[in-house]
Design an enzyme around this catalytic site. Structure first.
Site, PDB file in Angstrom:
ATOM      1  N   GLU A 127       0.746  -1.178   0.102  1.00 48.50           N
ATOM      2  CA  GLU A 127       0.088   0.169  -0.009  1.00 48.50           C
ATOM      3  C   GLU A 127       1.000   1.214  -0.027  1.00 48.50           C
ATOM      4  O   GLU A 127       2.141   1.196   0.376  1.00 48.50           O
ATOM      5  CB  GLU A 127      -1.033  -0.133   1.129  1.00 48.50           C
ATOM      6  CG  GLU A 127      -0.024  -0.130   2.477  1.00 48.50           C
ATOM      7  CD  GLU A 127      -1.168  -0.535   3.632  1.00 48.50           C
ATOM      8  OE1 GLU A 127      -2.218  -1.317   3.530  1.00 48.50           O
ATOM      9  OE2 GLU A 127      -1.065  -0.116   4.970  1.00 48.50           O
TER      10      GLU A 127
ATOM     11  N   HIS B 183      -4.074   2.647   8.375  1.00 50.16           N
ATOM     12  CA  HIS B 183      -2.823   2.121   8.894  1.00 50.16           C
ATOM     13  C   HIS B 183      -1.852   3.324   9.140  1.00 50.16           C
ATOM     14  O   HIS B 183      -1.781   4.125   8.175  1.00 50.16           O
ATOM     15  CB  HIS B 183      -1.966   1.223   7.846  1.00 50.16           C
ATOM     16  CG  HIS B 183      -2.781  -0.165   7.669  1.00 50.16           C
ATOM     17  ND1 HIS B 183      -2.805  -0.760   6.593  1.00 50.16           N
ATOM     18  CD2 HIS B 183      -3.548  -1.035   8.587  1.00 50.16           C
ATOM     19  CE1 HIS B 183      -3.483  -2.138   6.746  1.00 50.16           C
ATOM     20  NE2 HIS B 183      -3.898  -2.000   7.825  1.00 50.16           N
TER      21      HIS B 183
END
Lengths: 290, 396
Positions: A209, A248
């Site tokens: 990511e 996150h």
């Protein structure tokens, strides 16, 4: 073969008697994972889920030969739990806990760096070697045994990828959730390297990511290794704006080189089969293995 | 958690870091009183009026002004408080200024010329250690310095076992070209700055500029301070520093009900479990011809109450033309999520945008049946691509 965990791993659960630890340890045992006990300071000598509880990790190592741990300890105490496990000689330390202060992780990472152990996570779903050991919080039934290794920063996106791979009639050797925090014990590169070197793994799925350099490092290592094993890659967060954290703690675009586009470009240049759509991970794996 | 300049300076000062003195004011009268007090305490004749918002580049947008007397203090503070300040780091609409910092003038003439430097403290993610990044090019945008004169940016990495060592502080002061008393002052400044960073559990200190005054003092003239949210439990006194006026109101509301939500500009809302899958879903929406209106991670327990809360949050955005719910049921069973969606839908009465629900994982087939037989105007899907196709279909 598989990597990191298998049917012979002797697994303990730190934070065993807490609600998270109890629930997931139960699920792991039900899956057939070789859980040999747990640690909750002050509850040593008790039995929980038919397994012995120890006061310290060192006792668990001595009494039941534990070599792997999964940590569900609350964030304020999790870094200490990691260091205790490393000090006791545990080889694989899987940390599920989310929300550990960065300052604590700096100290824990420094403490364990010269010890003979490998930290996975924190803030990760854990590791599964289908049919042998589930040392994590993932739904076991999604992961059928096979020849594809998975490395991912994310939980549910790992399940999604595994599901797609399985629906192509393939299966998984080991799936490693490395976690989405700014400081993690095992990098994408290290996890990919483990799977590339595993004789039973014939292809690797690498899911990353936005934020950081981990995928670029892994891609550069893969190219330099000269490996012929195909790697399929996906980077989540193409549509995420710069400067905003996406769930996150580590998922934030800081500069022009940690955007999804920049990472995918490097991965392609290094010979990785990059898919732009998260719906095509499984299809691409089937294609490169055909 | 981001802090205002004045709050950041208070934290720095509490660890012995020299800062430009200032007093925060909510209106023009308070600004005048603050200016008088500062003159009494520091002897400063002029004052700098600085807008307090969570964005950099305030000077460029007209949010930092020099006042040479009390009339100007009153006038400038009155102008700045209440304005919508537009800077390179804000949106096009800018940010409303609620308060100003009235600060002493530190660029007074003296024995030597004042000099500006750049110093930040942050985590080096590559090594897992803190580092001090610094440059002789203070007062400028550091991204510009990095692009045009990268050789003028230096770093000093800190070994966590021993902390910042005196030789490192000396190296910084040497590299900044300092000597004599200013050199000594800089080593002290850097050492106390690093102590403050560690003890306050910060995740970013950016001091730009650090000033060498004409009489060789070293001080922080500005301070951008971010505290690690995960460590706030050990800093109870910092919790009330959070200024909710600086945050997106929908995001604040989402956080209160335990949802992780980030507001975006698009037209397709989404509700997903897990941060990675949420980002992947946003990407898929884009590929299906839409633009994601938000990031929303509902977390592990997607029950009716949470789904309903998430619906309400998403629907606050008037640009939303469709909603995609994408849940991969692992520990949480899809049939329970489906029931949650149905209950939430019914509780809310009418939802005027099409909804696509994609449930995969545990009991996905039962879940699809529940949705299909609910009589609600909801499109169901089980595969990821199928969900994307349905988004495309409702948008066209």
């Amino acid at each position: 073969m598989s990597v990191l965990v298998n049917k012979d791993s002797k697994i303990i659960v730190q934070g065993f008697t807490g609600s998270e630890g109890t629930f997931h340890a139960g699920q792991m045992i039900e899956y057939g994972t070789n859980v040999v006990g747990g640690v909750t300071p002050g509850k040593g000598g008790q039995t929980h889920l038919d397994k012995p509880v120890f006061n310290t990790v060192a006792e668990a190592v001595k009494e039941v030969g534990a070599d792997t741990t999964i940590i569900f300890v609350p964030p304020a105490f999790a870094a200490d739990a990691i260091m205790e496990a490393a000090d006791a000689g545990i080889k694989v330390i899987i940390t599920i806990t989310e929300g550990i202060p960065v300052a604590d992780m700096i100290l824990a990472a420094d403490y364990i760096k010269d010890k003979d152990c490998r930290l996975i996570g924190p803030n990760c779903p854990g590791i599964i070697t289908p049919g042998e050991a589930k040392v994590g919080i993932m739904p076991g039934f999604v992961f059928k045994k096979g020849k594809v290794g998975i490395v991912s920063k994310s939980g549910t996106l790992t399940y999604e990828a595994a599901d797609q791979v399985v629906k192509q009639g393939l299966g998984i050797t080991t799936a490693i959730g490395i976690g989405g925090d700014p400081i993690i014990g095992t990098t994408t590169k290290e996890a990919v390297e483990l799977l590339i070197n595993d004789p039973e793994t014939e292809a690797v799925v690498m899911i990353g990511e936005i934020g950081g350099q981990l995928e670029a490092d892994a891609a550069n290592w893969y190219k330099a290794s000269g490996s012929k094993k195909p790697v399929v890659g996906f980077i989540a967060g193409e549509t995420a704006p710069a400067g905003r954290t996406m769930g996150h703690a580590g998922a934030i675009v800081g500069g022009s080189d940690d955007t999804a586009q920049a990472k995918k470009k490097i991965m392609r240049e290094c010979g990785i089969h990059v898919v732009d759509s998260p719906a095509e991970i499984g299809k691409k794996v089937a294609e490169v293995l055909a | 958690m981001n802090l205002h300049e004045y709050q950041g300076k208070e934290i720095l000062s509490s660890f012995g870091v020299r800062v430009q003195r200032g007093i925060v004011a909510q209106n023009a009268q308070e600004a005048v009183a603050a200016a008088k007090q500062l003159t009494a305490e520091t002897g400063t004749g002029w004052h700098v009026i600085k807008a307090q918002i969570h964005a950099g580049g305030r000077g460029k947008g007209g949010g930092v002004k020099l006042a040479k007397n009390l009339q100007e203090v009153e006038q400038l503070a009155g102008q700045i408080i209440g304005m919508n300040l537009i800077t390179p780091q804000t949106s096009g609409e800018g940010k409303k200024v609620h308060q100003v910092l009235v600060a002493e003038d530190v660029y007074y003439p003296g024995a030597s010329e004042p000099e500006e430097f750049y110093i930040s403290v942050l985590l080096n993610r590559g090594t897992g250690r803190n580092m001090i990044m610094y440059s002789t090019e203070g007062g400028m945008d550091i991204e510009t310095v990095a692009e045009e004169t990268p050789h003028l940016i230096f770093t000093e990495e800190v070994d966590p076992a021993v902390g910042l060592m005196p030789f490192q502080a000396r190296r910084i002061a040497f590299n900044l070209g300092l000597s004599g008393n200013a050199f000594k002052e800089m080593t002290k400044f850097v050492a106390s700055l690093y102590t403050a960073y560690v003890k306050s559990d910060a995740s970013l200190f950016e001091i730009n500029p650090v000033l060498k005054t004409s009489d060789d003092k070293i001080m922080a003239v500005d301070a951008k301070v971010t505290i690690d949210d995960n460590a706030l439990y050990r800093h109870k006194d910092y919790v009330n520093l959070r200024d909710l006026r600086e945050e997106n109101p929908i995001e604040v509301e989402a956080k209160e009900v335990g949802l992780n939500y980030v507001d975006l500009d698009g037209n397709v809302g989404c509700m997903v479990n897990g941060a990675g899958l949420a980002m992947a879903t946003m990407d898929l929406i884009k590929q299906a011809g839409g633009e994601p209106a938000n990031f929303l991670d509902v977390g592990g327990t997607a029950d009716a109450a949470r789904v309903e809360a998430a619906f309400k949050i998403i629907l606050k955005d008037p640009n939303v033309k469709a909603i995609l719910i994408n849940i991969f049921g692992g520990i949480v069973r899809c049939d329970r999520v489906a029931q949650g969606v149905i209950d939430a839908y019914k509780n809310m009465g009418t939802i005027n945008v099409p909804i696509i629900v994609r449930l995969q994982g545990t009991n996905a087939d039962i879940a699809k049946e529940l949705i299909d037989n609910s009589g609600l105007d909801v499109l169901s899907a089980t595969e990821f691509q199928e969900a994307a196709d349905k988004v495309q279909q409702v948008l066209s």
